[in-house]
Design an enzyme around this catalytic site. Structure first.
Site, PDB file in Angstrom:
ATOM      1  N   GLY A  56       0.143  36.270   0.859  1.00  0.00           N
ATOM      2  CA  GLY A  56       0.166  35.843   2.277  1.00  0.00           C
ATOM      3  C   GLY A  56      -0.622  36.768   3.269  1.00  0.00           C
ATOM      4  O   GLY A  56      -0.242  36.645   4.299  1.00  0.00           O
ATOM      5  N   ARG A  85       0.481  27.555  -7.566  1.00  0.00           N
ATOM      6  CA  ARG A  85       1.037  26.405  -6.778  1.00  0.00           C
ATOM      7  C   ARG A  85      -0.043  25.430  -6.161  1.00  0.00           C
ATOM      8  O   ARG A  85      -1.081  25.624  -6.072  1.00  0.00           O
ATOM      9  CB  ARG A  85       1.957  27.207  -5.659  1.00  0.00           C
ATOM     10  CG  ARG A  85       1.021  28.215  -4.872  1.00  0.00           C
ATOM     11  CD  ARG A  85       1.813  28.544  -3.629  1.00  0.00           C
ATOM     12  NE  ARG A  85       1.018  29.782  -3.108  1.00  0.00           N
ATOM     13  CZ  ARG A  85       0.030  30.043  -2.440  1.00  0.00           C
ATOM     14  NH1 ARG A  85      -0.543  28.753  -1.840  1.00  0.00           N
ATOM     15  NH2 ARG A  85      -0.572  31.197  -2.148  1.00  0.00           N
ATOM     16  N   VAL A 114      -2.046  24.931   0.614  1.00  0.00           N
ATOM     17  CA  VAL A 114      -2.036  24.373   1.838  1.00  0.00           C
ATOM     18  C   VAL A 114      -3.610  23.700   1.989  1.00  0.00           C
ATOM     19  O   VAL A 114      -3.397  22.370   2.246  1.00  0.00           O
ATOM     20  CB  VAL A 114      -2.194  25.334   2.973  1.00  0.00           C
ATOM     21  CG1 VAL A 114      -2.657  24.875   4.320  1.00  0.00           C
ATOM     22  CG2 VAL A 114      -1.073  26.285   3.058  1.00  0.00           C
TER      23      VAL A 114
END
Lengths: 162, 460
Positions: free
Chosen positions: B165, B293, B296
């Site tokens: 992140g 994954r 966004v």
């Protein structure tokens, strides 16, 4: 068993609370005001300063809330709530007597049940002293976090769970 | 096995996003939520919900036992972790697998390989991806690390091996700053990620962030769905993403994509994944990391290839082979995504919790909004600040920019306390470097820098 986690059970929980309220009303003075809301489920009861009054009907419940109900502290009631999501057990092992029964007096910190999450057994303890008035969830049923499990009538020293 | 029910172990817009595709596929959904999210769009649109814990993510969305218990008591076949939270957690993937739940993501062993960023770097290099000069250095011996930094050549970046992140990184430009920075990054890594391990890499001052979307099944088939440019970032948090990357030569884009697909096959990757690269001024690309994954910014890719990536994830997790071959993936037009965050750009993008009084999402031709927002919604301080993603498609980039500007003008987020990134994003769209596609990851910092003062005789 999955039904337990649906919104329908929020209503079931509310019904349970309403039953408690009516039972409580039957035992003592009748509340002068009652407010039951289903959004951020709130149950408010008010007793008259002196003398009984006519009970009012609960307002319509709003659907869509999680299974949670709160009883105002002034009603002298508290609830033991689920510390996590999992399966609720009333006894230390299958067939053994339950930790508590309706009518038992419990002390703050006393174990009143077990919550199993991923094969880990978590002790459920009463957060305040009181007398067990109802077991709100059946043995072996799945429960959500913060779901009321056991209703206690406070003994004056009772405090709302954190 | 065919997946007929899914527990969504996430919140916000992505919980709703997953629920929507499941609904379209006839899959039953259960949303796991904290007490702070009991009244949220994901919960409303799911078939049912389970409250798994208090607002603090550690005790709810990051609580493996609570999420797995919720899945088991709901009787679901699979768990979709969304992004963030447990989405790349190998222990969680293993816990799902050992409890008979399908984890919608790569196998736990791949997550283990890629969770440690220094190790991911080695795996990528072994799979043939170009990596920046650098190496492993988990030693607390700062002087040895400093010698390594000198070998690599300054500027270097110190990164936490367990980081993510955009956190746990420090850029060092001068050798005399190295020791302090090294100690500080290790301390931060320990505090934030519970692992003081760091590694050092050559730092590129001027670069574009370009990533390749990959899709792989269990049978060794893998395709890429093109690349995205995510260079518009503030403190390594993406604000605007677009596809295809503007101005990137077609042969470079193709080589990046091919190598990412090869690497995915080589490492036994399964599901949707993103290979992130830095591209320097000479259009040389360097591997950065792999995101295991859904991301966004996945709608940008969906817009140009006309595929639903969550659907593909679910099909792959069901054990089905990929629905497309590489030749069947056609890229059309240009797409842009803007992230409307509850942040104040004037105060360093400080998150601004509060209540949103009025909310209206943009609409119109080729305009998509993924959002869990609604009027009177409380923006809590517990989670990330993403309010809405606005995605537009157009036949070319210029039209897409105009369309996005129009869409952002329509967006309404009225509140006394909640600020948003809307105006800042409009400034980005109008910035000459962005319009000419000459921007790099330094664009936002340059926009935020105070204008140079020329007034020598101003008030003192």
């Amino acid at each position: 068993m999955t039904d337990m986690v649906t919104r329908i059970d929020a209503e079931a929980a509310l019904v349970a609370v309403c039953q408690q309220v009516s039972r409580l009303s039957g035992a003592g003075p009748v509340p002068s005001r009652m407010r039951i809301q289903m959004g951020e489920v709130v149950v408010e009861l008010e007793w008259p300063a002196s003398g009984p009054a006519e009970p009012s009907r609960p307002v319509a419940a709003l659907p869509g809330a999680a299974a949670e109900a709160a009883v105002e502290e002034r009603a002298g009631w508290t609830q033991v709530r689920a510390p996590t999501v999992g399966t609720f057990y009333r006894s230390p092992e299958p067939g053994a007597p339950p930790f508590v029964r309706v009518g038992d007096r419990v002390q703050a910190g006393q174990q009143v049940g077990i919550l199993e999450a991923m094969k880990l057994m978590n002790a459920i303890v009463a957060t305040s002293a009181g007398r067990v008035t109802e077991i709100l969830v059946q043995d072996g049923m799945p429960v959500e976090y913060d779901q009321p499990l056991i209703a206690l009538a406070g003994d004056g020293t009772g405090q709302e769970p954190a | 096995m065919t997946i007929s029910s899914v527990l969504v172990a996430n919140r916000g817009e992505i919980a709703l996003r997953v629920v929507r595709t499941c609904r379209e596929m006839g899959i039953r959904t259960v949303v796991a939520h904290s007490t702070a999210d009991r009244d949220s769009a994901g919960v409303w649109h799911a078939d049912s919900s389970v409250q798994i814990g208090p607002p603090a993510a550690k005790r709810s969305y990051l609580n493996v036992a609570a999420v797995v218990s919720a899945a088991l008591q709901s009787g679901v076949d699979a768990v979709h972790p969304g992004y963030g939270f447990l989405s790349e957690d190998a222990d969680f993937a293993e816990a799902c697998e050992s409890n008979g739940l399908v984890f919608i993501g790569p196998p736990a062993k791949v997550l283990i390989d890629l969770a440690d960023k220094a190790r991911a770097r080695q795996v990528a290099a072994a799979a043939g991806l170009p990596v920046l000069p650098g190496g492993m250095s988990t030693s607390p011996d700062a002087n040895a690390a400093k010698e390594l930094a000198a070998e690599i050549g300054y500027p270097v970046i110190i990164k936490a091996v367990a980081g993510g992140g955009g956190r746990g990184m420090t850029v060092v430009r001068e050798p005399e700053d190295f020791l302090t920075a090294y100690a500080r990054t290790r301390a931060t890594a320990q505090a934030v990620f519970g692992d003081p391990g760091v590694y050092i890499e050559r730092y590129l001052d001027v670069a574009r962030h370009i990533e390749v979307q990959v899709l792989a099944d269990r049978y060794g088939n893998a395709v890429h769905l093109g690349a995205r440019d995510c260079s518009v970032q503030r403190s390594r948090q993406k604000l605007l993403e677009e596809a295809p990357p503007p101005g990137l030569p077609a042969d470079v884009a193709e080589r990046m994509a091919q190598q990412a697909v090869e690497a995915a096959r080589h490492m036994g990757y399964v599901g949707a994944g993103t290979f992130e690269f830095l591209v320097d001024e000479e259009n040389r690309f360097h591997f950065m990391e792999i995101n295991c994954r859904i991301q966004v910014e996945h709608p940008v890719t969906e817009a140009i290839v006309g595929m639903d990536l969550v659907r593909e994830q679910l099909l792959v997790a069901s054990g089905e082979p990929l629905t497309v071959t590489q030749d069947g993936v056609l890229q059309r037009g240009a797409a842009i995504e803007c992230r409307i965050n509850a942040e104040d750009p004037a105060r360093g993008f400080l998150p601004t919790p509060g209540t949103i009084d009025e909310f209206a999402a943009p609409a119109g031709p080729f305009t998509r909004v993924d959002s869990h927002c609604h009027p009177h919604m409380r923006v809590t301080p517990y989670y990330d600040s993403l309010l809405a993603k606005v995605i537009v498609w157009a036949p070319d980039r210029a039209q897409a920019i105009a369309r996005m500007d129009r869409a952002l003008r329509e967006a309404v987020v009225r509140s006394d306390s909640v600020h948003t990134t809307i105006e800042f994003l409009q400034d980005v769209l109008a910035h000459p470097l962005f319009l000419e596609a000459r921007h790099t990851t330094t664009l936002v910092d340059a926009m935020l820098a105070p204008p140079p003062t020329h007034t020598a005789g101003g008030p003192s």
